[in-house]
Write an enzyme that holds these catalytic residues in place. Structure first.
Site, PDB file in Angstrom:
ATOM      1  CG  ASP A  23      49.270  39.555  25.788  1.00  0.00           C
ATOM      2  OD1 ASP A  23      48.831  40.333  26.217  1.00  0.00           O
ATOM      3  OD2 ASP A  23      50.566  39.328  25.554  1.00  0.00           O
ATOM      4  CG  HIS A  40      40.568  44.985  28.875  1.00  0.00           C
ATOM      5  ND1 HIS A  40      41.748  44.032  28.753  1.00  0.00           N
ATOM      6  CD2 HIS A  40      41.318  46.325  29.036  1.00  0.00           C
ATOM      7  CE1 HIS A  40      42.997  44.758  28.706  1.00  0.00           C
ATOM      8  NE2 HIS A  40      42.476  46.050  29.145  1.00  0.00           N
ATOM      9  CG  LEU A 134      36.857  24.252  36.030  1.00  0.00           C
ATOM     10  CD1 LEU A 134      38.046  23.527  35.531  1.00  0.00           C
ATOM     11  CD2 LEU A 134      36.082  24.933  34.805  1.00  0.00           C
TER      12      LEU A 134
HETATM   13  C1  FPP Z   1      45.873  41.305  28.596  1.00  0.00           C
HETATM   14  O1  FPP Z   1      45.504  42.078  27.245  1.00  0.00           O
HETATM   15  C2  FPP Z   1      44.691  41.180  29.216  1.00  0.00           C
HETATM   16  C3  FPP Z   1      44.683  41.841  30.634  1.00  0.00           C
HETATM   17  C4  FPP Z   1      45.589  42.624  31.032  1.00  0.00           C
HETATM   18  C5  FPP Z   1      43.108  41.743  31.109  1.00  0.00           C
HETATM   19  C6  FPP Z   1      42.545  40.317  31.003  1.00  0.00           C
HETATM   20  C7  FPP Z   1      41.118  40.702  31.594  1.00  0.00           C
HETATM   21  C8  FPP Z   1      39.791  39.992  30.920  1.00  0.00           C
HETATM   22  C9  FPP Z   1      40.263  39.048  29.849  1.00  0.00           C
HETATM   23  C10 FPP Z   1      38.824  40.305  31.477  1.00  0.00           C
HETATM   24  C11 FPP Z   1      38.382  39.909  32.772  1.00  0.00           C
HETATM   25  C12 FPP Z   1      38.806  38.391  33.347  1.00  0.00           C
HETATM   26  C13 FPP Z   1      37.992  37.610  33.948  1.00  0.00           C
HETATM   27  C14 FPP Z   1      38.638  36.501  34.469  1.00  0.00           C
HETATM   28  C15 FPP Z   1      36.510  37.657  34.029  1.00  0.00           C
HETATM   29  P1  FPP Z   1      46.451  43.440  27.105  1.00  0.00           P
HETATM   30  O2  FPP Z   1      45.771  44.502  27.371  1.00  0.00           O
HETATM   31  O3  FPP Z   1      47.786  43.354  27.491  1.00  0.00           O
HETATM   32  O4  FPP Z   1      46.541  43.438  25.469  1.00  0.00           O
HETATM   33  P2  FPP Z   1      47.601  44.026  24.476  1.00  0.00           P
HETATM   34  O5  FPP Z   1      49.092  43.246  24.928  1.00  0.00           O
HETATM   35  O6  FPP Z   1      47.349  44.096  23.218  1.00  0.00           O
HETATM   36  O7  FPP Z   1      47.861  45.384  24.933  1.00  0.00           O
END
Ligand code: FPP
Length: 246
Positions: A23, A40, A134
């Site tokens: 997050d 992201h 893994l």
């Molecule tokens: C949460 O941060 C993150 C996500 C919803 C996306 C996670 C995706 C990645 C890290 C990239 C791809 C993943 C892989 C496995 C290669 P948020 O957008 O909710 O952040 P915020 O709470 O600050 O808005």
């Protein structure tokens, strides 16, 4: 401040399964004066590092919450961007994942995913299918309550067709209907960004997991933060409701 290095872990038990709620990408990007998608993008670097480090530690299963059922409510451009990032990550990293003997698996409702994304996921799974190191489980379009409801429905079908009797239903039998049936429950859950919630992630499976919340945003989550979480896990006494620790 304590200095954490692999020496901190010599004494203790390494978790078999670590689950992570990645997050804070969006907030981190905004704090840098950038678009959320940038966060992201940088989050993928953290994924790369965390996978490598998980392997180094000898953890056997890593589940990453990449996209929740609720995330479908985000603007389409952001949703598309996240899926394209996952597809690109699997493509770009495939050789490296293979070299690290990583096996990949997925949980979630893929019926909503585009054909191209589904193809990328299937390709990576097939390409890494012989690996024995893994197990990297990517949760995509995943919601734990939906998973539980789906498991109930599948179980009822078995009861209706008399392949199972009501008396056969116990916790173990039920968990065989979950998408995680082949994996042990997580020992340790790590959530970044300072939020103290589970957010519909692995509700059944986290029943006895140790929870660790980091104030770091996901793109800033480094190997020493991970080590700090594992070192804390090693200090915890897991009693599973009894008076003895395991
Ligand atoms: C949460 O941060 C993150 C996500 C919803 C996306 C996670 C995706 C990645 C890290 C990239 C791809 C993943 C892989 C496995 C290669 P948020 O957008 O909710 O952040 P915020 O709470 O600050 O808005």
């Amino acid at each position: 401040m304590a200095v954490y290095g692999p020496h901190c872990l010599n004494q203790g038990k390494i978790p078999t399964h670590v689950a992570m709620i990645m997050d804070g990408n969006g907030r981190w990007a905004m704090s840098q004066g950038q678009q959320r998608t940038w966060g992201h993008n940088e989050g993928v670097s953290s994924v790369r590092k965390v996978v490598c480090y998980t392997n180094t530690l000898g953890v056997k299963y890593l589940t990453l919450y990449a996209f929740s059922e609720e995330n479908w409510k985000r603007p389409k451009a952001e949703v598309d961007f996240i899926f394209s990032l996952v597809a690109r990550y699997l493509k770009a990293e495939i050789e490296e994942l293979d070299r690290q003997n990583v096996f990949v698996a997925y949980i979630g409702d893929f019926s909503k995913l585009g054909d191209d994304v589904q193809e990328s996921l299937a390709y990576a799974q097939k390409r890494l299918s012989k690996n024995t190191g893994l197990t990297l489980i990517i949760a995509l379009s995943y919601g734990s309550r939906s998973e539980i409801v789906h498991a109930c429905k599948s179980l009822l079908v078995k009861v209706q067709s008399e392949e199972m009797g009501i008396e056969d239903i116990d916790q173990e039998a039920f968990s065989r209907f979950l998408q995680t049936s082949s994996y042990p429950d997580p020992d340790l859950l790590i959530r970044t960004s300072g939020e103290l919630r589970i957010s519909n992630f692995l509700l059944w499976q986290l029943a006895y997991s140790e929870l660790y919340f980091s104030d770091r945003m996901w793109p800033e989550f480094e190997s020493w933060h991970y080590l700090e979480a594992v070192a804390q896990y090693q200090q915890r006494k897991r009693r599973y409701g009894t008076i003895h620790s395991h």
